[in-house]
Write a protein that holds these residues in place. Structure first.
Motif, PDB file in Angstrom:
ATOM      1  N   LEU A   1     -16.862   5.362 -13.552  1.00 40.87           N
ATOM      2  CA  LEU A   1     -18.193   5.108 -12.987  1.00 40.87           C
ATOM      3  C   LEU A   1     -18.087   4.355 -11.657  1.00 40.87           C
ATOM      4  CD1 LEU A   1     -21.232   5.448 -13.434  1.00 40.87           C
ATOM      5  CD2 LEU A   1     -21.198   3.247 -14.612  1.00 40.87           C
ATOM      6  N   GLU A   2     -17.155   3.407 -11.600  1.00 41.64           N
ATOM      7  CA  GLU A   2     -16.970   2.636 -10.363  1.00 41.64           C
ATOM      8  C   GLU A   2     -16.521   3.547  -9.217  1.00 41.64           C
ATOM      9  OE1 GLU A   2     -14.167  -0.927  -8.627  1.00 41.64           O
ATOM     10  OE2 GLU A   2     -14.604  -0.910 -10.764  1.00 41.64           O
ATOM     11  N   GLY A   3     -15.593   4.467  -9.520  1.00 38.33           N
ATOM     12  CA  GLY A   3     -15.128   5.407  -8.508  1.00 38.33           C
ATOM     13  C   GLY A   3     -16.250   6.299  -8.021  1.00 38.33           C
ATOM     14  N   ARG A   4     -17.094   6.732  -8.944  1.00 40.53           N
ATOM     15  CA  ARG A   4     -18.240   7.572  -8.583  1.00 40.53           C
ATOM     16  C   ARG A   4     -19.185   6.819  -7.646  1.00 40.53           C
ATOM     17  NH1 ARG A   4     -20.426  12.197 -10.175  1.00 40.53           N
ATOM     18  NH2 ARG A   4     -22.672  12.462 -10.013  1.00 40.53           N
ATOM     19  N   ASN A   5     -19.475   5.579  -7.989  1.00 35.27           N
ATOM     20  CA  ASN A   5     -20.375   4.775  -7.155  1.00 35.27           C
ATOM     21  C   ASN A   5     -19.790   4.528  -5.767  1.00 35.27           C
ATOM     22  OD1 ASN A   5     -22.357   4.625  -9.131  1.00 35.27           O
ATOM     23  ND2 ASN A   5     -21.560   2.728  -9.988  1.00 35.27           N
ATOM     24  N   LYS A   6     -18.484   4.361  -5.670  1.00 35.00           N
ATOM     25  CA  LYS A   6     -17.841   4.174  -4.372  1.00 35.00           C
ATOM     26  C   LYS A   6     -17.963   5.431  -3.520  1.00 35.00           C
ATOM     27  CE  LYS A   6     -14.497   0.601  -5.506  1.00 35.00           C
ATOM     28  NZ  LYS A   6     -13.085   0.220  -5.570  1.00 35.00           N
ATOM     29  N   ARG A   7     -17.819   6.583  -4.150  1.00 35.07           N
ATOM     30  CA  ARG A   7     -17.956   7.847  -3.412  1.00 35.07           C
ATOM     31  C   ARG A   7     -19.392   8.039  -2.919  1.00 35.07           C
ATOM     32  NH1 ARG A   7     -14.013   8.708  -7.225  1.00 35.07           N
ATOM     33  NH2 ARG A   7     -12.104   9.669  -6.413  1.00 35.07           N
ATOM     34  N   ILE A   8     -20.353   7.713  -3.774  1.00 31.49           N
ATOM     35  CA  ILE A   8     -21.765   7.815  -3.385  1.00 31.49           C
ATOM     36  C   ILE A   8     -22.052   6.873  -2.222  1.00 31.49           C
ATOM     37  CG2 ILE A   8     -24.136   7.345  -4.136  1.00 31.49           C
ATOM     38  CD1 ILE A   8     -23.233   8.404  -6.938  1.00 31.49           C
ATOM     39  N   GLU A   9     -21.543   5.656  -2.308  1.00 29.31           N
ATOM     40  CA  GLU A   9     -21.741   4.696  -1.216  1.00 29.31           C
ATOM     41  C   GLU A   9     -21.066   5.185   0.064  1.00 29.31           C
ATOM     42  OE1 GLU A   9     -23.188   1.640   0.965  1.00 29.31           O
ATOM     43  OE2 GLU A   9     -23.846   2.341  -1.000  1.00 29.31           O
ATOM     44  N   SER A  10     -19.891   5.799  -0.057  1.00 23.88           N
ATOM     45  CA  SER A  10     -19.199   6.342   1.111  1.00 23.88           C
ATOM     46  C   SER A  10     -20.040   7.425   1.785  1.00 23.88           C
ATOM     47  CB  SER A  10     -17.840   6.921   0.714  1.00 23.88           C
ATOM     48  OG  SER A  10     -16.969   5.904   0.310  1.00 23.88           O
ATOM     49  N   ILE A  11     -20.666   8.285   0.993  1.00 31.03           N
ATOM     50  CA  ILE A  11     -21.544   9.320   1.549  1.00 31.03           C
ATOM     51  C   ILE A  11     -22.690   8.670   2.306  1.00 31.03           C
ATOM     52  CG2 ILE A  11     -23.226  11.123   0.958  1.00 31.03           C
ATOM     53  CD1 ILE A  11     -21.285  11.931  -1.339  1.00 31.03           C
ATOM     54  N   ARG A  12     -23.291   7.649   1.718  1.00 34.01           N
ATOM     55  CA  ARG A  12     -24.433   6.984   2.365  1.00 34.01           C
ATOM     56  C   ARG A  12     -24.019   6.323   3.682  1.00 34.01           C
ATOM     57  NH1 ARG A  12     -26.554   5.074  -3.361  1.00 34.01           N
ATOM     58  NH2 ARG A  12     -27.871   6.864  -3.804  1.00 34.01           N
ATOM     59  N   VAL A  13     -22.848   5.711   3.690  1.00 32.09           N
ATOM     60  CA  VAL A  13     -22.349   5.082   4.920  1.00 32.09           C
ATOM     61  C   VAL A  13     -22.110   6.145   5.991  1.00 32.09           C
ATOM     62  CG1 VAL A  13     -20.383   3.856   5.947  1.00 32.09           C
ATOM     63  CG2 VAL A  13     -21.372   3.043   3.794  1.00 32.09           C
ATOM     64  N   LEU A  14     -21.481   7.248   5.612  1.00 33.32           N
ATOM     65  CA  LEU A  14     -21.244   8.337   6.567  1.00 33.32           C
ATOM     66  C   LEU A  14     -22.555   8.845   7.153  1.00 33.32           C
ATOM     67  CD1 LEU A  14     -18.517  10.343   4.616  1.00 33.32           C
ATOM     68  CD2 LEU A  14     -18.177   9.062   6.747  1.00 33.32           C
ATOM     69  N   LEU A  15     -23.553   9.008   6.303  1.00 36.18           N
ATOM     70  CA  LEU A  15     -24.841   9.515   6.762  1.00 36.18           C
ATOM     71  C   LEU A  15     -25.536   8.539   7.711  1.00 36.18           C
ATOM     72  CD1 LEU A  15     -26.112  11.093   3.434  1.00 36.18           C
ATOM     73  CD2 LEU A  15     -25.370  12.320   5.491  1.00 36.18           C
ATOM     74  N   LYS A  16     -25.305   7.253   7.531  1.00 32.90           N
ATOM     75  CA  LYS A  16     -25.926   6.259   8.409  1.00 32.90           C
ATOM     76  C   LYS A  16     -25.325   6.265   9.807  1.00 32.90           C
ATOM     77  CE  LYS A  16     -27.419   3.143   4.781  1.00 32.90           C
ATOM     78  NZ  LYS A  16     -27.218   1.852   4.117  1.00 32.90           N
ATOM     79  N   VAL A  17     -24.029   6.559   9.920  1.00 37.32           N
ATOM     80  CA  VAL A  17     -23.380   6.470  11.237  1.00 37.32           C
ATOM     81  C   VAL A  17     -23.134   7.823  11.904  1.00 37.32           C
ATOM     82  CG1 VAL A  17     -22.294   4.251  10.726  1.00 37.32           C
ATOM     83  CG2 VAL A  17     -21.042   6.357  10.291  1.00 37.32           C
ATOM     84  N   VAL A  18     -23.328   8.911  11.177  1.00 41.61           N
ATOM     85  CA  VAL A  18     -23.065  10.227  11.750  1.00 41.61           C
ATOM     86  C   VAL A  18     -23.974  10.485  12.948  1.00 41.61           C
ATOM     87  CG1 VAL A  18     -24.651  11.550  10.275  1.00 41.61           C
ATOM     88  CG2 VAL A  18     -22.634  12.657  11.228  1.00 41.61           C
ATOM     89  N   GLY A  19     -23.397  11.135  13.934  1.00 41.65           N
ATOM     90  CA  GLY A  19     -24.143  11.437  15.149  1.00 41.65           C
ATOM     91  C   GLY A  19     -24.017  10.350  16.199  1.00 41.65           C
ATOM     92  N   SER A  20     -23.339   9.264  15.853  1.00 36.36           N
ATOM     93  CA  SER A  20     -23.112   8.182  16.813  1.00 36.36           C
ATOM     94  C   SER A  20     -21.757   8.393  17.488  1.00 36.36           C
ATOM     95  CB  SER A  20     -23.132   6.830  16.094  1.00 36.36           C
ATOM     96  OG  SER A  20     -21.987   6.711  15.254  1.00 36.36           O
ATOM     97  N   ASP A  21     -21.417   7.482  18.382  1.00 33.01           N
ATOM     98  CA  ASP A  21     -20.105   7.556  19.027  1.00 33.01           C
ATOM     99  C   ASP A  21     -18.979   7.298  18.023  1.00 33.01           C
ATOM    100  OD1 ASP A  21     -21.215   8.129  21.474  1.00 33.01           O
ATOM    101  OD2 ASP A  21     -21.207   6.048  22.159  1.00 33.01           O
ATOM    102  N   ASP A  22     -19.312   6.651  16.899  1.00 28.95           N
ATOM    103  CA  ASP A  22     -18.301   6.310  15.897  1.00 28.95           C
ATOM    104  C   ASP A  22     -17.926   7.469  14.979  1.00 28.95           C
ATOM    105  OD1 ASP A  22     -18.137   3.642  16.772  1.00 28.95           O
ATOM    106  OD2 ASP A  22     -19.861   3.077  15.538  1.00 28.95           O
ATOM    107  N   LEU A  23     -18.864   8.400  14.780  1.00 25.46           N
ATOM    108  CA  LEU A  23     -18.598   9.494  13.843  1.00 25.46           C
ATOM    109  C   LEU A  23     -19.368  10.743  14.243  1.00 25.46           C
ATOM    110  CD1 LEU A  23     -17.243  10.387  11.155  1.00 25.46           C
ATOM    111  CD2 LEU A  23     -19.324   9.621   9.994  1.00 25.46           C
ATOM    112  N   GLY A  24     -18.615  11.788  14.539  1.00 28.00           N
ATOM    113  CA  GLY A  24     -19.231  13.059  14.905  1.00 28.00           C
ATOM    114  C   GLY A  24     -19.610  13.876  13.678  1.00 28.00           C
ATOM    115  N   TRP A  25     -20.402  14.897  13.925  1.00 25.18           N
ATOM    116  CA  TRP A  25     -20.909  15.733  12.838  1.00 25.18           C
ATOM    117  C   TRP A  25     -19.809  16.516  12.130  1.00 25.18           C
ATOM    118  CZ3 TRP A  25     -25.355  15.176  10.529  1.00 25.18           C
ATOM    119  CH2 TRP A  25     -26.415  14.589  11.213  1.00 25.18           C
ATOM    120  N   MET A  26     -18.800  16.958  12.862  1.00 24.36           N
ATOM    121  CA  MET A  26     -17.744  17.761  12.236  1.00 24.36           C
ATOM    122  C   MET A  26     -16.958  16.928  11.235  1.00 24.36           C
ATOM    123  SD  MET A  26     -18.249  20.704  13.560  1.00 24.36           S
ATOM    124  CE  MET A  26     -19.925  20.151  13.469  1.00 24.36           C
TER     125      MET A  26
END
Length: 107
Positions: A1-26
């Motif tokens: 369950l902890e691993g699952r929650n970490k993956r979900i949080e990772s997705i949310r973090v990626l979605l917050k920064v995508v499209g910025s200079d830090d993280l491109g869409w690809m």
């Protein structure tokens, strides 16, 4: 369950920064698709979210990590151009997918 929650949080973090200079869409698309796979979620047929799978499929032949580092400059340039074309083609859909995935009940 902890691993699952970490993956979900990772997705949310990626979605917050995508499209910025830090993280491109690809790069974000590749990471998000991989994390969804790790969660055993197949959203490839989802009306909006499925674009992450399309982008992944169109870029999975491109080397990553050490493979990228070992490429000659001209090959990296060719792949960067390919990234830009793919991003331009799917940009509107990716922006919609970001919203849809932020709203999707992952947990």
């Amino acid at each position: 369950l902890e691993g699952r929650n970490k993956r979900i949080e990772s997705i949310r973090v990626l979605l917050k920064v995508v499209g910025s200079d830090d993280l491109g869409w690809m790069e974000a698309s590749i990471r998000i698709k991989t994390l969804l796979d790790q969660l055993s979620l197949d959203l490839s047929e989802h009306e909006s979210i499925g674009v992450f799978y399309k982008v992944y499929a169109q870029t999975e032949h491109i080397p990553t990590h050490e493979g990228w580092s070992n490429l000659p400059k001209d090959a990296r340039k060719k792949f960067r151009i390919e990234f830009m074309k793919c991003e331009a083609k799917y940009l509107d859909e990716l922006e919609q997918a970001k919203i849809a995935l932020l709203e999707y009940p992952l947990a």
